[in-house]
Write a protein that holds these residues in place. Structure first.
Motif, short mmCIF file in Angstrom:
data_model
loop_
_atom_site.label_atom_id
_atom_site.label_comp_id
_atom_site.label_asym_id
_atom_site.label_seq_id
_atom_site.Cartn_x
_atom_site.Cartn_y
_atom_site.Cartn_z
N TYR A 41 0.82 -1.05 0.05
CA TYR A 41 0.20 -0.20 -0.09
C TYR A 41 0.96 1.48 -0.13
CZ TYR A 41 -3.01 3.31 1.62
OH TYR A 41 -4.17 4.46 2.34
N TRP A 42 1.58 1.70 1.47
CA TRP A 42 3.05 2.49 1.07
C TRP A 42 3.27 2.96 -0.44
CZ3 TRP A 42 2.59 6.38 4.68
CH2 TRP A 42 3.03 6.71 4.72
N ARG A 43 3.70 1.20 -1.20
CA ARG A 43 4.54 1.57 -2.08
C ARG A 43 3.82 2.12 -2.98
NH1 ARG A 43 8.98 -1.78 -2.37
NH2 ARG A 43 7.75 -2.73 -1.54
N ALA A 44 2.46 1.68 -3.03
CA ALA A 44 1.21 2.49 -3.74
C ALA A 44 1.61 4.05 -4.27
CB ALA A 44 0.78 1.30 -4.13
N THR A 45 1.78 5.04 -2.62
CA THR A 45 1.09 5.80 -2.96
C THR A 45 2.62 6.77 -2.83
OG1 THR A 45 2.69 5.94 -0.52
CG2 THR A 45 0.01 5.73 -0.51
N GLY A 46 4.39 6.04 -3.55
CA GLY A 46 4.84 6.83 -4.33
C GLY A 46 5.90 7.53 -2.85
N LEU A 47 5.51 7.60 -1.64
CA LEU A 47 5.68 8.02 -0.72
C LEU A 47 6.93 7.69 -0.14
CD1 LEU A 47 2.79 9.55 1.19
CD2 LEU A 47 3.82 11.11 0.48
N PRO A 125 4.40 16.37 13.93
CA PRO A 125 3.39 16.41 12.70
C PRO A 125 3.43 15.78 11.42
CG PRO A 125 3.61 19.02 13.27
CD PRO A 125 4.79 17.53 13.83
N TRP A 126 2.31 15.34 10.90
CA TRP A 126 2.03 14.30 10.34
C TRP A 126 2.24 15.13 8.30
CZ3 TRP A 126 2.13 9.20 9.35
CH2 TRP A 126 1.64 8.90 8.04
N PRO A 127 3.20 14.69 7.53
CA PRO A 127 3.27 15.42 6.46
C PRO A 127 1.98 16.11 6.06
CG PRO A 127 4.81 14.27 6.78
CD PRO A 127 3.97 13.83 7.98
N ASP A 128 1.59 16.99 5.58
CA ASP A 128 0.89 17.54 4.56
C ASP A 128 0.64 16.77 3.36
OD1 ASP A 128 -0.36 19.08 6.54
OD2 ASP A 128 -0.02 21.13 5.25
N ASP A 129 2.02 17.07 2.68
CA ASP A 129 2.33 16.16 1.25
C ASP A 129 2.14 14.41 0.88
OD1 ASP A 129 4.41 15.83 2.36
OD2 ASP A 129 5.80 15.58 0.83
N ILE A 134 -2.19 10.08 -0.04
CA ILE A 134 -2.68 8.72 1.11
C ILE A 134 -4.13 9.30 0.46
CG2 ILE A 134 -3.95 7.65 3.19
CD1 ILE A 134 -0.55 8.38 4.47
N THR A 135 -4.80 10.26 0.59
CA THR A 135 -6.02 10.50 -0.40
C THR A 135 -6.43 10.20 -1.19
OG1 THR A 135 -5.86 12.47 1.93
CG2 THR A 135 -7.62 12.43 0.29
N ARG A 136 -5.31 10.78 -1.79
CA ARG A 136 -5.92 10.43 -3.59
C ARG A 136 -5.24 9.25 -4.06
NH1 ARG A 136 -1.83 13.87 -3.79
NH2 ARG A 136 -0.17 12.93 -4.41
N LEU A 137 -4.93 7.99 -3.44
CA LEU A 137 -5.20 6.85 -3.64
C LEU A 137 -5.98 6.34 -2.68
CD1 LEU A 137 -2.99 3.48 -4.44
CD2 LEU A 137 -2.74 3.74 -1.90
N GLU A 138 -6.18 6.73 -1.84
CA GLU A 138 -8.04 6.50 -1.13
C GLU A 138 -8.74 6.99 -2.26
OE1 GLU A 138 -8.28 4.20 0.87
OE2 GLU A 138 -6.80 4.14 1.69
N LYS A 139 -9.03 7.90 -3.37
CA LYS A 139 -9.98 7.58 -3.84
C LYS A 139 -10.18 7.39 -5.37
CE LYS A 139 -10.67 12.86 -2.41
NZ LYS A 139 -10.82 14.32 -2.66
N LEU A 140 -8.93 6.22 -5.38
CA LEU A 140 -8.74 5.89 -6.72
C LEU A 140 -9.82 4.05 -6.49
CD1 LEU A 140 -5.00 4.96 -6.86
CD2 LEU A 140 -6.72 6.85 -8.41
N LYS A 141 -10.15 3.50 -7.07
CA LYS A 141 -11.09 2.47 -7.77
C LYS A 141 -10.32 1.91 -7.11
CE LYS A 141 -15.23 4.76 -8.14
NZ LYS A 141 -15.76 5.30 -7.03
N PRO A 142 -11.24 0.40 -6.56
CA PRO A 142 -9.93 -0.92 -6.87
C PRO A 142 -10.10 -1.29 -8.27
CG PRO A 142 -12.32 -1.19 -5.25
CD PRO A 142 -12.44 0.14 -5.88
N VAL A 143 -9.06 -2.08 -8.16
CA VAL A 143 -7.73 -2.84 -9.24
C VAL A 143 -8.71 -3.54 -9.74
CG1 VAL A 143 -5.67 -3.88 -10.20
CG2 VAL A 143 -6.49 -1.48 -9.36
N ALA A 144 -9.27 -4.56 -10.45
CA ALA A 144 -9.51 -5.65 -10.43
C ALA A 144 -8.14 -6.65 -10.03
CB ALA A 144 -10.66 -6.38 -11.65
#
Length: 145
Positions: A41-47, A125-129, A134-144
């Motif tokens: 999951y973390w890898r998918a965020t690109g962070l 503090p948690w970094p804004d970026d 993470i918010t961008r990833l969460e808005k993605l639709k699930p991949v089959a």
């Protein structure tokens, strides 16, 4: 949480070494499954990954991990592990992982991490970026799968 509430899944197959004398996955392995899925999951965020975080002197420390057992997984089952960000604090973030075999919900969990300065081992503090990624990833639709 419902399976369709997850934007991210990672699949893995239960290995023989992970089952106990009852023929089911030994309970402690579920935390490893959560960790494997969270890493992807973390890898998918690109962070920044753990090595870069360590070099920067700020890392995420595990604060809490919990597991709720609903039904067992068995040898050779293919499991889909969903990971979802459930919320941010000032210095922390909470994730909800769930494990499915097909449509059957087997395991639920909670992972809480604190973002900290490694030199003093205190939350910062948690970094804004990071929050935005993470918010961008969460808005993605699930991949089959």
């Amino acid at each position: 949480m419902a399976r369709e509430d997850f934007s991210f899944f990672h699949s893995l197959r239960v290995r023989w070494a992970e089952v106990d004398m009852q023929g089911i996955v030994f309970n402690g392995h579920y935390l490893t499954y959560f960790d494997v899925a969270f890493t992807e999951y973390w890898r998918a965020t690109g962070l920044p990954g753990v090595i870069q975080q360590a070099q920067d002197g700020r890392e995420m420390f595990a604060r809490k991990a919990s597991i709720e057992y609903l039904a067992p997984a068995r040898f050779d089952d293919v499991l889909d592990i969903g990971v979802r960000c459930a919320g941010f604090g000032r210095t922390s973030v909470r994730f909800v992982p769930e494990i499915y075999r097909g449509d059957e919900h087997l395991i639920s969990g909670e992972l809480v991490y604190v973002y900290a300065d490694t030199s003093v081992r205190k939350g910062v503090p948690w970094p804004d970026d990071w929050r935005e990624a993470i918010t961008r990833l969460e808005k993605l639709k699930p991949v089959a799968l």
